[in-house]
Design a protein around this motif. Sequence first.
Motif, PDB file in Angstrom:
ATOM      1  N   MET A   1      35.709  28.161  58.088  1.00 56.39           N
ATOM      2  CA  MET A   1      36.156  29.395  57.469  1.00 56.39           C
ATOM      3  C   MET A   1      35.072  30.474  57.577  1.00 56.39           C
ATOM      4  N   ARG A   2      33.833  30.085  57.379  1.00 57.06           N
ATOM      5  CA  ARG A   2      32.745  31.048  57.460  1.00 57.06           C
ATOM      6  C   ARG A   2      32.609  31.615  58.868  1.00 57.06           C
ATOM      7  N   ARG A   3      32.772  30.752  59.876  1.00 55.21           N
ATOM      8  CA  ARG A   3      32.682  31.215  61.257  1.00 55.21           C
ATOM      9  C   ARG A   3      33.793  32.208  61.578  1.00 55.21           C
ATOM     10  N   LEU A   4      34.977  31.961  61.064  1.00 51.45           N
ATOM     11  CA  LEU A   4      36.089  32.868  61.290  1.00 51.45           C
ATOM     12  C   LEU A   4      35.806  34.229  60.650  1.00 51.45           C
ATOM     13  N   SER A   5      35.230  34.217  59.466  1.00 51.42           N
ATOM     14  CA  SER A   5      34.886  35.471  58.792  1.00 51.42           C
ATOM     15  C   SER A   5      33.825  36.236  59.572  1.00 51.42           C
ATOM     16  N   LEU A   6      32.806  35.544  60.059  1.00 52.34           N
ATOM     17  CA  LEU A   6      31.754  36.189  60.831  1.00 52.34           C
ATOM     18  C   LEU A   6      32.301  36.738  62.147  1.00 52.34           C
ATOM     19  N   LEU A   7      33.178  35.975  62.778  1.00 50.56           N
ATOM     20  CA  LEU A   7      33.784  36.436  64.027  1.00 50.56           C
ATOM     21  C   LEU A   7      34.630  37.689  63.791  1.00 50.56           C
ATOM     22  N   THR A   8      35.377  37.703  62.708  1.00 53.45           N
ATOM     23  CA  THR A   8      36.193  38.869  62.370  1.00 53.45           C
ATOM     24  C   THR A   8      35.317  40.085  62.117  1.00 53.45           C
ATOM     25  N   LEU A   9      34.237  39.936  61.377  1.00 59.07           N
ATOM     26  CA  LEU A   9      33.316  41.038  61.118  1.00 59.07           C
ATOM     27  C   LEU A   9      32.683  41.546  62.407  1.00 59.07           C
ATOM     28  N   PHE A  10      32.318  40.630  63.290  1.00 56.25           N
ATOM     29  CA  PHE A  10      31.717  41.019  64.565  1.00 56.25           C
ATOM     30  C   PHE A  10      32.704  41.832  65.397  1.00 56.25           C
ATOM     31  N   ILE A  11      33.948  41.386  65.464  1.00 56.93           N
ATOM     32  CA  ILE A  11      34.966  42.101  66.234  1.00 56.93           C
ATOM     33  C   ILE A  11      35.195  43.493  65.658  1.00 56.93           C
ATOM     34  N   LEU A  12      35.266  43.606  64.343  1.00 56.67           N
ATOM     35  CA  LEU A  12      35.439  44.913  63.709  1.00 56.67           C
ATOM     36  C   LEU A  12      34.254  45.820  63.999  1.00 56.67           C
ATOM     37  N   PHE A  13      33.047  45.277  64.002  1.00 58.84           N
ATOM     38  CA  PHE A  13      31.855  46.058  64.308  1.00 58.84           C
ATOM     39  C   PHE A  13      31.902  46.574  65.743  1.00 58.84           C
ATOM     40  N   VAL A  14      32.255  45.711  66.674  1.00 56.70           N
ATOM     41  CA  VAL A  14      32.327  46.100  68.084  1.00 56.70           C
ATOM     42  C   VAL A  14      33.384  47.181  68.279  1.00 56.70           C
ATOM     43  N   LEU A  15      34.533  47.037  67.650  1.00 54.70           N
ATOM     44  CA  LEU A  15      35.578  48.054  67.761  1.00 54.70           C
ATOM     45  C   LEU A  15      35.125  49.372  67.159  1.00 54.70           C
ATOM     46  N   GLY A  16      34.381  49.322  66.058  1.00 56.98           N
ATOM     47  CA  GLY A  16      33.865  50.541  65.439  1.00 56.98           C
ATOM     48  C   GLY A  16      32.875  51.252  66.333  1.00 56.98           C
ATOM     49  N   VAL A  17      32.007  50.525  66.980  1.00 60.47           N
ATOM     50  CA  VAL A  17      31.034  51.121  67.894  1.00 60.47           C
ATOM     51  C   VAL A  17      31.748  51.715  69.101  1.00 60.47           C
ATOM     52  N   TYR A  18      32.738  51.020  69.617  1.00 62.83           N
ATOM     53  CA  TYR A  18      33.485  51.520  70.767  1.00 62.83           C
ATOM     54  C   TYR A  18      34.206  52.824  70.425  1.00 62.83           C
ATOM     55  N   ALA A  19      34.763  52.910  69.235  1.00 60.27           N
ATOM     56  CA  ALA A  19      35.519  54.091  68.834  1.00 60.27           C
ATOM     57  C   ALA A  19      34.638  55.330  68.732  1.00 60.27           C
ATOM     58  N   GLN A  20      33.351  55.166  68.530  1.00 61.19           N
ATOM     59  CA  GLN A  20      32.461  56.298  68.374  1.00 61.19           C
ATOM     60  C   GLN A  20      32.145  56.997  69.690  1.00 61.19           C
ATOM     61  N   LYS A  21      32.627  56.491  70.783  1.00 61.89           N
ATOM     62  CA  LYS A  21      32.369  57.097  72.077  1.00 61.89           C
ATOM     63  C   LYS A  21      33.423  58.124  72.462  1.00 61.89           C
ATOM     64  N   THR A  22      34.433  58.283  71.657  1.00 61.55           N
ATOM     65  CA  THR A  22      35.503  59.225  71.945  1.00 61.55           C
ATOM     66  C   THR A  22      35.411  60.410  70.997  1.00 61.55           C
ATOM     67  N   LEU A  23      35.391  61.590  71.569  1.00 58.00           N
ATOM     68  CA  LEU A  23      35.363  62.812  70.784  1.00 58.00           C
ATOM     69  C   LEU A  23      36.762  63.405  70.777  1.00 58.00           C
ATOM     70  N   ARG A  24      37.288  63.609  69.575  1.00 57.31           N
ATOM     71  CA  ARG A  24      38.613  64.215  69.419  1.00 57.31           C
ATOM     72  C   ARG A  24      38.458  65.458  68.563  1.00 57.31           C
ATOM     73  N   GLY A  25      39.248  66.469  68.869  1.00 57.10           N
ATOM     74  CA  GLY A  25      39.142  67.675  68.071  1.00 57.10           C
ATOM     75  C   GLY A  25      40.239  68.673  68.366  1.00 57.10           C
ATOM     76  N   ARG A  26      40.083  69.848  67.774  1.00 62.72           N
ATOM     77  CA  ARG A  26      41.053  70.933  67.926  1.00 62.72           C
ATOM     78  C   ARG A  26      40.287  72.213  68.203  1.00 62.72           C
ATOM     79  N   VAL A  27      40.740  72.965  69.205  1.00 64.01           N
ATOM     80  CA  VAL A  27      40.133  74.242  69.554  1.00 64.01           C
ATOM     81  C   VAL A  27      41.059  75.331  69.020  1.00 64.01           C
ATOM     82  N   PHE A  28      40.497  76.266  68.234  1.00 65.75           N
ATOM     83  CA  PHE A  28      41.321  77.325  67.658  1.00 65.75           C
ATOM     84  C   PHE A  28      40.547  78.628  67.593  1.00 65.75           C
TER      85      PHE A  28
END
Length: 71
Positions: A1-28
Amino acid sequence: MRRLSLLTLFILFVLGVYAQKTLRGRVFDANTNTPLAGATITLVGKGGAISDKEGMFSVDCSKATRITVSY
């Protein structure tokens, strides 16, 4: 169970880091607050994007050092 929790946290961390490479916005327009369709967002050495009819854009900027917006 602990390994599954650590794996889940690691995956969420990796996805969070990946998401920071995209810049989204609005020009007005600063005076009228209307969206600027067709504005060019340029990343030095990496290409860029063009804003849509609502002024929205999304661009990968993982290694960009300078971003320029022109209309």
